[in-house]
Design a protein around this motif. Structure first.
Motif, PDB file in Angstrom:
ATOM      1  N   ARG A  67      33.859  48.506  18.294  1.00 37.65           N
ATOM      2  CA  ARG A  67      33.989  48.217  19.731  1.00 37.65           C
ATOM      3  C   ARG A  67      35.383  47.734  20.118  1.00 37.65           C
ATOM      4  O   ARG A  67      35.858  48.027  21.219  1.00 37.65           O
ATOM      5  N   TYR A  68      36.051  47.003  19.243  1.00 36.83           N
ATOM      6  CA  TYR A  68      37.297  46.353  19.643  1.00 36.83           C
ATOM      7  C   TYR A  68      38.431  47.339  19.935  1.00 36.83           C
ATOM      8  O   TYR A  68      39.112  47.177  20.946  1.00 36.83           O
ATOM      9  N   PRO A  70      27.110  49.164  18.103  1.00 34.26           N
ATOM     10  CA  PRO A  70      28.478  49.664  17.906  1.00 34.26           C
ATOM     11  C   PRO A  70      28.596  50.590  16.699  1.00 34.26           C
ATOM     12  O   PRO A  70      27.760  50.569  15.800  1.00 34.26           O
ATOM     13  N   THR A 121      30.690  51.779  13.255  1.00 35.96           N
ATOM     14  CA  THR A 121      31.328  51.061  12.161  1.00 35.96           C
ATOM     15  C   THR A 121      32.488  51.902  11.656  1.00 35.96           C
ATOM     16  O   THR A 121      32.347  53.107  11.460  1.00 35.96           O
ATOM     17  N   ASP A 166      33.801  46.475  13.068  1.00 34.14           N
ATOM     18  CA  ASP A 166      33.109  46.821  14.303  1.00 34.14           C
ATOM     19  C   ASP A 166      34.016  47.726  15.136  1.00 34.14           C
ATOM     20  O   ASP A 166      35.168  47.384  15.405  1.00 34.14           O
TER      21      ASP A 166
END
Length: 110
Positions: free
Chosen positions: A73-74, A54, A56, A71
């Motif tokens: 990705r969320y 992922p 940052t 992260d």
């Protein structure tokens, strides 16, 4: 930095402090808080991508240590769905604020 109403990261300023809040689905949590110097501040959002894994997202105040690194990705289509991707912008949730400018600078390879 937001994907949609239920997936976003916020860097906020109030009472001489910067805070980072994450909203992922039904969960909303303040993750970090740091004191900022008095006077105008320049918020910085740095998105670092990785070939494997992922990206940052780091939130800081110009010249200071990161308030939080999260992260990526969320708040992304990978988790939230959709097709437009993330957006970045400024807004006020309480009181007043003055924004002198907004500048997007792509990363440069050193």
């Amino acid at each position: 930095m937001r994907m949609d109403e239920a997936h976003h990261y916020d860097l906020g300023f109030a009472g001489g402090e910067a805070s980072v809040i994450a909203r992922i689905g039904p969960v909303r949590q303040e993750l970090a808080r740091r004191t900022v110097p008095p006077g105008p501040v320049t918020p910085v959002v740095d998105i670092r991508t990785a070939d494997l894994g992922p990206d940052t997202i780091a939130f800081s105040v110009e010249g200071g240590e990161p308030v939080a690194e999260l992260d990526g990705r969320y708040p992304s289509t990978q988790v939230a769905g959709g097709f437009t991707g993330r957006v970045i912008g400024m807004y006020v949730t309480e009181g007043t604020a003055a924004f002198d400018w907004f500048e997007y600078l792509p990363a440069t390879d050193a």
